[in-house]
Scaffold this motif. Structure first.
Motif, short mmCIF file in Angstrom:
data_model
loop_
_atom_site.label_atom_id
_atom_site.label_comp_id
_atom_site.label_asym_id
_atom_site.label_seq_id
_atom_site.Cartn_x
_atom_site.Cartn_y
_atom_site.Cartn_z
N GLY A 98 0.30 -4.39 -1.76
CA GLY A 98 0.58 -5.05 -0.50
C GLY A 98 -0.14 -4.40 0.67
O GLY A 98 0.12 -4.73 1.84
N VAL A 99 -1.06 -3.46 0.39
CA VAL A 99 -1.79 -2.74 1.45
C VAL A 99 -2.82 -3.67 2.07
O VAL A 99 -3.47 -4.47 1.37
N GLU A 100 -2.99 -3.56 3.38
CA GLU A 100 -3.95 -4.42 4.07
C GLU A 100 -5.37 -4.16 3.56
O GLU A 100 -5.72 -3.05 3.17
N SER A 101 -6.20 -5.19 3.59
CA SER A 101 -7.57 -5.10 3.08
C SER A 101 -8.44 -4.28 4.03
O SER A 101 -8.07 -4.01 5.18
N GLY A 102 -9.63 -3.92 3.53
CA GLY A 102 -10.58 -3.18 4.34
C GLY A 102 -11.21 -4.06 5.40
O GLY A 102 -10.96 -5.27 5.46
N PRO A 103 -12.07 -3.47 6.26
CA PRO A 103 -12.67 -4.24 7.36
C PRO A 103 -13.50 -5.43 6.90
O PRO A 103 -13.65 -6.41 7.63
N ASP A 104 -14.05 -5.36 5.69
CA ASP A 104 -14.86 -6.47 5.16
C ASP A 104 -14.10 -7.28 4.12
O ASP A 104 -14.70 -7.98 3.31
N GLY A 105 -12.77 -7.12 4.11
CA GLY A 105 -11.95 -7.89 3.18
C GLY A 105 -11.81 -7.28 1.80
O GLY A 105 -11.30 -7.94 0.88
N GLN A 106 -12.25 -6.00 1.61
CA GLN A 106 -12.14 -5.38 0.30
C GLN A 106 -10.66 -5.13 -0.03
O GLN A 106 -9.91 -4.63 0.80
N PRO A 107 -10.22 -5.49 -1.25
CA PRO A 107 -8.82 -5.25 -1.62
C PRO A 107 -8.53 -3.76 -1.74
O PRO A 107 -9.38 -2.97 -2.17
N ARG A 108 -7.32 -3.37 -1.35
CA ARG A 108 -6.94 -1.96 -1.38
C ARG A 108 -5.53 -1.78 -1.93
O ARG A 108 -4.68 -2.68 -1.81
N VAL A 109 -5.30 -0.62 -2.52
CA VAL A 109 -3.97 -0.16 -2.89
C VAL A 109 -3.87 1.28 -2.41
O VAL A 109 -4.83 1.85 -1.87
N ALA A 110 -2.71 1.89 -2.58
CA ALA A 110 -2.53 3.30 -2.21
C ALA A 110 -1.78 3.99 -3.34
O ALA A 110 -1.09 3.34 -4.14
N LEU A 111 -1.92 5.29 -3.40
CA LEU A 111 -1.30 6.08 -4.46
C LEU A 111 -0.68 7.33 -3.87
O LEU A 111 -1.35 8.08 -3.13
N TYR A 112 0.59 7.58 -4.17
CA TYR A 112 1.27 8.82 -3.78
C TYR A 112 1.60 9.59 -5.06
O TYR A 112 2.30 9.07 -5.94
N HIS A 153 3.08 7.02 -7.74
CA HIS A 153 3.60 5.80 -7.12
C HIS A 153 2.42 4.98 -6.61
O HIS A 153 1.68 5.43 -5.73
N VAL A 154 2.24 3.77 -7.13
CA VAL A 154 1.17 2.89 -6.71
C VAL A 154 1.73 1.88 -5.71
O VAL A 154 2.64 1.11 -6.04
N PHE A 155 1.21 1.88 -4.49
CA PHE A 155 1.66 0.96 -3.44
C PHE A 155 0.76 -0.28 -3.44
O PHE A 155 -0.45 -0.18 -3.25
N SER A 196 6.15 -2.14 -4.33
CA SER A 196 5.64 -3.33 -3.63
C SER A 196 6.01 -3.24 -2.15
O SER A 196 7.19 -3.13 -1.80
N LEU A 197 5.00 -3.29 -1.29
CA LEU A 197 5.20 -3.27 0.15
C LEU A 197 4.97 -4.66 0.73
O LEU A 197 4.32 -5.51 0.09
#
Length: 539
Positions: free
Chosen positions: A124-138, A120-122, A88-89
Motif C-alpha cells: 500500500g506504499v505510494e509509488s515513486g515519482p515516475d509511478g514505479q511500484p514500491r513496498v517497504a520492509l521492516y 514485515h513487508v508493508f 497492509s497499509l
C-alpha cells in the motif's frame, strides 16, 4: 548445541516489555517496472534459497535446566510463513505512515520459541515519482544473535548487486541431526563451558596487567615509584570519562563528570517513536575534509546540533554539554561471526556551545582523546565470562530497575546513544527490488530514551532515530533538526590556523672557563669555498 557467550546472553536477560532487545532497519524498496506479482511470496522464496547460507537465522534458543547458566543455540528450520509477514497499509501511504508502523511494531518482543528474527513487508506504499511500484520492509533481529557489523555480514548474503538474484548452489547437507541433549547432558555442557570461560579469563589477566602497566608508566612519566599506584588508580577512574573541553576557542584536556539530567534520562514506557532521515554522504565528506574531521566527528556534530535545537525549543537546554554513549567495535578485520563484539565509550557533544565552530572543535578534540584511550583499553573488554547463576540475577535486576524507576535516581552517565555502522556504497537489491533506504532501528534502554544509529548506504548517510514514545514523541521534528544541523555544518567556514608566536630567544652568558693549555702549533688549513644549501622541498 552452542552455548551463548556472556555478552550475547546479556541481551536476553535485560529484555523486558519496556526494553525490547532487537535491532533491524526500515527499507523502502522499488519494484521493477511493470511488476504485478506477490512480493511477499517472492521474498519468502528468495529467503528459502539463501537460508543454507544463513546459520544465524536457522537456530533457536534452548534454556539450561533451572536457568542456571546461559542458554544455547540449536538448529531449527524457520517457518517462513511466520517469519515473513505482510502488513497492509492504506493506499498511498508515505514515510510518516511507515515510521508510525515501526514505532508500533518495535515494542513487540520476538517469540523465543522460534528463531529470533522477523520481516514485515508493508504494502500500500505510494509509488515513486515516475509511478514505479514500491513496498517497504521492516526487519527485526535479536541483539543476542547479531551486532551491527554482523547484521551487515548477513545482508551481504541476502542482498544482490543487480535485480537478477545470484545463483547460489545449495549447500551440502548439514549432516545427520542429533537428538536434543537431555538434562544431564545440558548440565554437563554448562559446567564445561564455565570451566573454559574461567580459564580463558585467567589467561587474559597477564596481558591486561601488561597493558595497564604500560599505560601507568606513560601516565606517571618519571614520577616517583611510590606514587605510581595512586596515579594509576586515578587514571583508571578517569579513563571512561576522559574528554576535552573548549575554552576561549582553545582545546584543553579535562575530566568529565556526570552528564546533565534531561527528559531522555528516564525509565522507558512500552511505546516507541521512530523517524528516519537521509543525508548526502558525498557532501558530508567534502565538508568534513575541509575541517580535517572524520566521519564520526561530523556525525557527532550534526546529532549534537540537532539535540541543541530540540532542547532549546522544548527545554531546558542544559548549561553543561550533553554526553553521548558511543559503541566501539572490537571485531577483527574480516570477522563475520554472528555474535556481539563491541564495547562502549563516552563523548562530549559540545551542546553548551552556541558557536558552531567551537562546537566542532570541541567534538574533534573529545573524539581524539577517546581514541587514544580506547586503542589501549578495548582489548581488555571481555565478551565472554563465567555465567553460573547470572541469568537469575540479571533478569531480576532488569525487571526491578524498570519498575522501581532507578534511572531517575542514579547519576546520569550519558544522555543519548549514537552509533555509526559502516555499510555498502553501491545500490543493492532484495528479491529483484532495489533498496532505496536503510534506516537502522536500534535499542533504547532505561536511562537513555533515545538511540541514534547511522549507517552509510549507496552514497547516503541513513539515520534512524528510535525513542521512548513518552519521553520523546517528536522524533519527526528531531529528524528535521538533523537536516538543519547538517546545513549548519556545510555553511561553517574553515577556521584559520593561527601559528603561535615564537618565544623570544634569550642569550645566556657563557660560563667562565679556565684558560686552556696552549695547543701544539699546527699548519693552518686553507679555507674552503662555501656552497649554498639546497632548500628543503615544501611539504
Amino acid at each position: 548445541m552452542k552455548q551463548l557467550a556472556g555478552l550475547d546472553a546479556s541481551f536476553l536477560y535485560l529484555e523486558t516489555p519496556q526494553m525490547p532487545m532487537h535491532v533491524g532497519a526500515l527499507h523502502l524498496l522499488e519494484l521493477p517496472a511493470g511488476y504485478d506479482g506477490d512480493y511477499v511470496e517472492d521474498l519468502r522464496e528468495h529467503m528459502r534459497a539463501r537460508m543454507p547460507l544463513l546459520p544465524a537465522l536457522r537456530r533457536r534458543l534452548i534454556t539450561m535446566p533451572l536457568g542456571l547458566s546461559n542458554p544455547g543455540w540449536v538448529d531449527a528450520d524457520p517457518d517462513l510463513e511466520q517469519h515473513i509477514v505482510e502488513v497492509s497499509l492504506p493506499e498511498h501511504s508515505g514515510m510518516a505512515e511507515l515510521e508510525a508502523q515501526v514505532g508500533a511494531l518495535h515494542p513487540v518482543l520476538l517469540d523465543r520459541a522460534r528463531p529470533l528474527w522477523k520481516f514485515h513487508v508493508f504494502t500500500g506504499v505510494e509509488s515513486g515519482p515516475d509511478g514505479q511500484p514500491r513496498v517497504a520492509l521492516y526487519t527485526q533481529l535479536h541483539h543476542a544473535a547479531v551486532d551491527g557489523q554482523a547484521a551487515v555480514a548477513l545482508a551481504q548474503v541476502i542482498l544482490d548487486l543487480s535485480p537478477e538474484p545470484r545463483s547460489i548452489e545449495a549447500l551440502a547437507a548439514r549432516g545427520k541431526k542429533r537428538g536434543q541433549l537431555g538434562t544431564v547432558g545440558m548440565l554437563r555442557a554448562a559446567v564445561s563451558q564455565q570451566w573454559q570461560q574461567t580459564v580463558k579469563l585467567a589467561r587474559s589477566l597477564p596481558n591486561a596487567a601488561s597493558i595497564l602497566g604500560n599505560m601507568a608508566a606513560g601516565y606517571v612519566g618519571g614520577a616517583a615509584a611510590g606514587a605510581s599506584v595512586d596515579k594509576l588508580r586515578n587514571l583508571l577512574a578517569g579513563v571512561a570519562a576522559q574528554t576535552t573541553a573548549v575554552v576561549r576557542g582553545k582545546t584543553a584536556v579535562s575530566t568529565l563528570g556526570p552528564a546533565p539530567r534531561t527528559r531522555l534520562n528516564v525509565s522507558l514506557s512500552d511505546t516507541r517513536s521512530f523517524a528516519g532521515v537521509t543525508l548526502s554522504l558525498a557532501e558530508l565528506n567534502r565538508t568534513r575534509k575541509r575541517h580535517h574531521a572524520s566521519v564520526n566527528d561530523a556525525v557527532l556534530f550534526v546529532i549534537g546540533g540537532a539535540l541543541r535545537r530540540y532542547f532549546a525549543k522544548h527545554g531546558p537546554l542544559p548549561r553543561k554539554s550533553l554526553i553521548a554513549a558511543v559503541p566501539v567495535s572490537t571485531r577483527a578485520a574480516g570477522d563475520t561471526a554472528s555474535n556481539n563484539q563491541a564495547t562502549m565509550t563516552f563523548m562530549s557533544l559540545g551542546t553548551h556551545l552556541a558557536d558552531p565552530g567551537e562546537r566542532l572543535a570541541h567534538v574533534m578534540a573529545s573524539s581524539k582523546a577517546m581514541k587514544a584511550q580506547m586503542s589501549q583499553l578495548k582489548s581488555l573488554m571481555p565478551t565472554d565470562f563465567p555465567s553460573l547463576g547470572i541469568p537469575w540475577l540479571m533478569q531480576a535486576g532488569a525487571m526491578l530497575y524498570g519498575r522501581a524507576k532507578v534511572a531517575e535516581k542514579l547519576p546520569v552517565i550519558a544522555n543519548v546513544v549514537i552509533s555509526n555502522v559502516p555499510g555498502p556504497q553501491l545500490p543493492l537489491y532484495l528479491a529483484g527490488a532495489q533498496m532505496l533506504t536503510n534506516y537502522p532501528t536500534s535499542i533504547a534502554v532505561h536511562g537513555l530514551a533515545l538511540n541514534v544509529t547511522v549507517q552509510t548506504y549507496n552514497q547516503s548517510l541513513d539515520i534512524g532515530l528510535m525513542a521512548c514514545g513518552e519521553a520523546l514523541p517528536e522524533t519527526a521534528e528531531l529528524a528535521a533538526y538533523v537536516e538543519a544541523a547538517f546545513m549548519e555544518l556545510q555553511a561553517l567556514p574553515v577556521a584559520e590556523v593561527v601559528e603561535p608566536e615564537p618565544a623570544p630567544v634569550v642569550k645566556k652568558k657563557a660560563p667562565a672557563r679556565k684558560p686552556a693549555a696552549k695547543p701544539v702549533a699546527k699548519a693552518t688549513p686553507k679555507p674552503r669555498a662555501s656552497t649554498p644549501r639546497k632548500k628543503a622541498a615544501a611539504g
